[in-house]
Design a protein around this motif. Structure first.
Motif, PDB file in Angstrom:
ATOM      1  N   GLY A   1      -2.083  23.034  -6.791  1.00 13.06           N
ATOM      2  CA  GLY A   1      -2.780  23.486  -5.585  1.00 13.06           C
ATOM      3  C   GLY A   1      -1.988  23.255  -4.317  1.00 13.06           C
TER       4      GLY A   1
ATOM      5  N   SER B   1      -1.829  27.135  -5.382  1.00  8.74           N
ATOM      6  CA  SER B   1      -2.815  27.329  -4.321  1.00  8.74           C
ATOM      7  C   SER B   1      -3.802  28.453  -4.567  1.00  8.74           C
TER       8      SER B   1
ATOM      9  N   PHE C   1      -7.926  23.994  -0.589  1.00  9.79           N
ATOM     10  CA  PHE C   1      -9.091  23.263  -1.096  1.00  9.79           C
ATOM     11  C   PHE C   1      -9.946  22.701   0.048  1.00  9.79           C
TER      12      PHE C   1
ATOM     13  N   THR D   1      -7.828  28.073  -5.584  1.00 11.42           N
ATOM     14  CA  THR D   1      -8.794  27.006  -5.863  1.00 11.42           C
ATOM     15  C   THR D   1      -9.562  27.241  -7.158  1.00 11.42           C
TER      16      THR D   1
ATOM     17  N   ARG E   1     -11.895  25.625   1.328  1.00  2.66           N
ATOM     18  CA  ARG E   1     -12.997  25.883   0.400  1.00  2.66           C
ATOM     19  C   ARG E   1     -14.206  25.010   0.738  1.00  2.66           C
TER      20      ARG E   1
ATOM     21  N   TYR F   1      -6.310  20.987  -8.629  1.00  2.28           N
ATOM     22  CA  TYR F   1      -6.718  20.506  -7.305  1.00  2.28           C
ATOM     23  C   TYR F   1      -5.565  19.816  -6.597  1.00  2.28           C
TER      24      TYR F   1
END
Lengths: 174, 788
Positions: B483, B515, B235, B517, B238, B522
């Motif tokens: 995540g 994991s 995340f 996204t 990202r 999250y």
């Protein structure tokens, strides 16, 4: 900076070779670039990605496979040199009845965490136990000195191999 | 009527890890194993200078090479935000204007095959104009030193990482970040102390050596980006990628499959931007796999010089500690500012210190970028802080155990003002540690022998933001979405275990997906030993949400109040003897054979996790080292760890974490160091960078687990994974000092260094070979002491 996974080789008429090999019991023929390593053949051409490459210089053991029953580092062993030989990888360890006793012992003993080094250790342990069915702890650690594990601290790996040796002995042989 | 309180039924018993079968058969997929239709291969062209202006990059020959699809430099990134960095966005995707370290990416060659990319990369040439370089922190801090960064960059957008603000002052100096913690009157207390001991320690640059090198597979298509990578924190990656491409977060999908090791080194963005811009430029999926040498140049561990000065009463009670930390963080900040913050908080140990002054600086140099590594500043700090205590014990004539007993904070006592009180019983842990080390000591004739141990407490868990989704299907099977990344620590299993426990189902019917996204819940990060505690809590709460929904649903189908319904042992029960399976409870409510119940669990800085840190991670470990007096060769005779984890959900996994962390700690203390000789690392490979091997296995290993259910996590759990590494540098240095009679706080303690200590010790007649943890260390004094 230096550092290539592959060193450049001048392209030319002799830049590839036809090889025939048995991989995990399956006979196959391929035309391979002369600079292709056995690890690249297994992983990129045959999709046998169980064999891992890490240090890329024959120092960590992650890429260990058996060629004619002998352990080799497939990151530096050329695919062309596998011509006419038998290759065994982690994918060939489990029999039809499920995982092997060695694989089972690795699971029971938590002999892996991230698992990236595990195929190499399994192949080396396979070779060790074939030649020395009842190794001492010292013989095990000596034999595995060229295999690096960054997760476990090695003890569970040694214990897994000792467990297999013990249980094979109690079953009266291999 | 309240729901049945779920008691640990599965949790607390070692279970077969759910990722093991794939991993022993070779079918487990790591990022490096993935391919994509039409995939191209990228190869990085790297700087051969430590600091130089880029005059020209000649790409024509490479571009004309067979199979080459594109050769990219920073000039090709127009329209994109060309840098990344979650704290300070200083990190160029490809060098812009100048290079800041040997090995920095300058160009990217993208070709049909790996061979073609590698061949063509050799054909790219770069014209440089050399700039004066700063290769050490000392050089970088000199007045008028050349600047690694001439400008400042502002914040990376996520200031919650730092206790203060990112203090990048790149426009005026090479200081990337400063941090401090202070209370009391240190100068007065030191002047007033019976004994003041000063210790200076040098902690080297390290390489985590996660065995799967950094790699990523990126596909940019129709304004969306899909990236598979070796990221611990997908995340966070990202967020960096969204800024680079100016895309909404929802159009960036980052997936982290099984990681081949992480240990902190795969935290934050690494190779993902390069793979992503290559795909953006070519319109095809691009895979970029670094080799180990490139990985070493991508992220190393911060080296540090730590000076610790402590004042003591005559009975060994700390009056004051005064510490200065200088970290060489390399050319880009990455996570080093946070590592510094943590080093500042962790260096003075879990002790009552009435007067404290810790100041630290993270310094830019023209060396490879440093970032997180298991322990996060704690190993750097503990080396000075803990050996300083041992030196004081020797001078005061009290035992190393007693000096700690007199200073350790007790259970529920405050260590840092305003922070969570100590959620551990450190004095009791210390007694276990010392007793085991004493019991296991087996000095052999002809060897020098020394025991060393150390205590650390880390403000762990990071900022508490975790979410989890738990889906209950019509057949009673369960899907957990998280995540948090499985990098070997066993989170896939433990999160499944919590769901199985909470819903009363078998672990075999629980599947955990992690994991992604776009598809999982999250999670802020997978680090700071947080997963069991914080993600575990999120899963536990998601299961509670499922149960609450089931009660509501069953109240309709049973025709009763929701409060009259109980959910437990995999059954839903009504007040009049109604009993249905979980799956039937779902299908009955939906009125067909279909449907699903979705539970959501959230953890934030609120409620039980309002107080920071979420938990203290305890490092309580020691070893006994046997030294060959002729060669300086060191044998690890015993290793003892105390895992103060509150509750061990999967004990075999906890022991594995402790032994693994301690083993990395032994490597750090005795073997590992990246050596710069001029602008280059001389040992950027696993032949010359020596990590622990099977033959280094200690004779005796005792991994104890202590469970007092004093953690904030599920069933009283706290994190594990870094703790056992943190004390090892100090423990080893102390053991060597006791064995040889001389201190060296310059790691690693290689045979040559140890041999020199033995020689020096023999020359000045210092007593050596003290083996006891409970009794006074005879000879070795501090590196610098003054008596008041």
């Amino acid at each position: 900076m230096a550092a290539g996974r592959e060193e450049p080789v001048p392209a030319g008429p002799a830049s590839s070779l036809r090889i025939t090999a048995a991989v995990n019991g399956t006979r196959l023929s391929r035309t391979v670039p002369v600079r292709m390593t056995l690890a690249q053949l297994l992983r990129d051409e045959l999709g046998l990605t169980g064999t891992k490459v890490s240090c890329d210089m024959e120092a960590c053991g992650a890429c260990s496979v058996l060629v004619d029953s002998e352990p080799v580092s497939s990151c530096t062993f050329l695919a062309a040199d596998a011509d006419g030989r038998e290759v065994l990888t982690v994918e060939g360890l489990a029999g039809t009845g499920g995982v092997s006793d060695l694989q089972e012992a690795f699971m029971q003993n938590y002999a892996l965490q991230c698992g990236f080094c595990t195929p190499g250790f399994l192949m080396m342990a396979t070779a060790l136990l074939r030649d020395n069915p009842y190794p001492s702890q010292e013989e095990i650690t000596e034999f595995l000195e060229g295999n690096i594990c960054r997760c476990t601290g090695y003890r569970p790996i040694v214990e897994a191999i000792e467990q297999v040796a013990r249980s094979r002995r109690s079953r009266g042989g291999d | 009527m309240a729901e049945t309180e779920p008691g640990p039924r599965l949790a607390g018993h070692s279970v077969r890890r759910t990722d093991f079968a794939e991993k022993v058969t070779g079918t487990a997929k790591y990022c490096v194993d993935l391919t994509a239709e039409g995939m191209l291969h990228a190869r990085v062209v790297r700087s051969e200078r430590p600091h130089a202006r880029i005059l020209a990059v000649h790409t024509e020959q490479a571009a004309a090479s067979p199979g080459v699809v594109a050769v990219l430099t920073s000039a090709d990134l127009e329209g994109l935000f060309p840098r990344f960095g979650h704290i300070i966005p200083d990190h160029c995707i490809l060098a812009i204007g100048k290079v800041r370290y040997y090995g920095e990416p300058v160009a990217l060659v993208v070709a049909e095959t790996l061979f073609q990319a590698a061949d063509a990369a050799e054909l790219v040439t770069v014209d440089y104009e050399d700039l004066p370089a700063v290769l050490t922190a000392e050089q970088a801090l000199r007045a008028g030193a050349p600047l690694v960064h001439e400008r400042s960059y502002g914040s990376g957008g996520d200031t919650s990482f730092l206790d203060g603000e990112a203090t990048g002052t790149g426009s005026r100096s090479n200081v990337a970040h400063e941090a401090s913690v202070e209370w009391g009157d240190v100068d007065a207390a030191l002047a007033d102390s019976a004994l003041v001991v000063q210790t200076e320690a040098l902690f080297p640059m390290l390489y985590a050596y996660a065995m799967e090198p950094y790699n990523a597979l990126a596909s940019y298509r129709d304004g969306s980006l899909l990236v598979h990578s070796t990221a611990q924190h997908p995340f966070m990656v990202r967020d960096d990628l969204a800024r680079i491409f100016g895309l909404p977060l929802s159009r960036i999908r980052v997936i982290a499959p099984y990681l081949g090791g992480g240990y902190g080194s795969k935290s934050y963005t690494k190779v993902e931007p390069m793979a992503a811009v290559a795909s953006w430029a070519t319109g095809r999926p691009v895979k970029l796999v670094l080799n180990v040498e490139e990985s070493i140049y991508t992220t190393r561990v911060d080296s540090a010089r730590v000076r610790m000065r402590s004042g003591f009463d005559a009975d060994g009670r700390l009056r004051a500690r005064d510490c200065d930390i200088e970290m060489d963080s390399g050319a880009y900040a990455d996570n080093s500012p946070l590592v510094l913050d943590k080093a500042v908080n962790r260096c003075f140990g879990p002790y009552r210190v009435p007067n404290l002054r810790i100041r630290g600086r993270s310094v830019y140099t023209n060396t490879s970028p440093a970032s997180s590594y298991r322990g996060f500043g704690a190993p750097q700090g503990a080396l000075a802080g803990e050996t300083n205590l041992d030196q004081a014990a020797g001078l005061l004539g009290i035992s190393p155990a007693d000096i700690r007993r007199r200073n350790l904070v007790g259970p529920k006592e405050e260590l840092l003002p305003g922070k969570r009180p100590m959620d551990a019983d450190l004095p009791a842990d210390l007694d276990l540690l010392v007793a085991s080390l004493q019991e296991g000591a087996r000095p052999r004739a002809g060897e020098l022998y020394g025991i060393g141990f150390a205590c650390t407490a880390s403000d762990a868990g990071a900022f508490p933001v975790s979410t989890a989704t738990v889906r209950l299907a019509t057949d009673g099977s369960v899907t957990v979405l998280s995540g948090s990344t499985e990098m070997g620590q066993g989170s896939k299993t433990v999160l499944g275990l919590i769901a199985a426990e909470e819903l009363g189902v078998d672990l075999a019917v629980v599947q955990v997906f992690q994991s992604d996204t776009s598809a999982t819940s999250y999670e802020r990060t997978t680090g700071a030993s947080r997963t069991t505690t914080l993600t575990g809590l999120a899963v536990q709460r998601a299961c509670a949400d499922v149960r609450a929904k089931l009660r509501e649903m069953a109240s309709e189908t049973f025709g009763c109040e929701a409060a009259e319904v109980t959910v437990g042992e995999g059954r839903v029960r009504g007040p009049d003897g109604q009993v249905v399976s979980l799956g039937t409870a779902v299908t009955s409510w939906f009125g067909s054979k279909s449907g699903e119940v979705t539970g959501v669990g959230i953890v934030r800085k609120s409620g039980e996790t309002a107080s920071m840190p979420p938990f203290w991670e305890i490092g309580m470990a020691g070893l006994a080292l046997a030294v060959d007096p002729e060669t300086g060769q060191v044998r690890v005779d015993q290793l003892v760890t105390v895992g103060d984890v509150g509750f061990a959900l999967n004990p075999q996994a906890v022991e594995g974490q402790d032994l693994g962390a301690a083993t990395q700690g032994i490597g750090m203390a005795l073997f590992e160091e990246l050596v710069y000789d001029g602008p280059q690392i001389v040992n950027p490979n696993i032949v010359e960078y020596r990590v622990p091997k099977s033959t280094d296995l200690p004779r005796r290993i005792d991994t104890m687990i202590v469970q007092r259910a004093d953690g904030v996590g599920p069933y009283g759990a706290k994190g594990s994974g870094e703790g056992a590494l943190n004390p090892m540098s100090a423990a080893a240095a102390t053991a060597i000092a006791r064995a040889t009679g001389r201190w060296s706080l310059r790691l690693p303690l290689t045979p040559e260094r140890v041999w020199r200590l033995i020689r020096e010790s023999a020359a000045d007649g210092t007593a050596a070979g003290v083996t006891d943890a409970e009794h006074t260390a005879a000879g070795p004094g501090a590196t610098d002491t003054e008596r008041g």
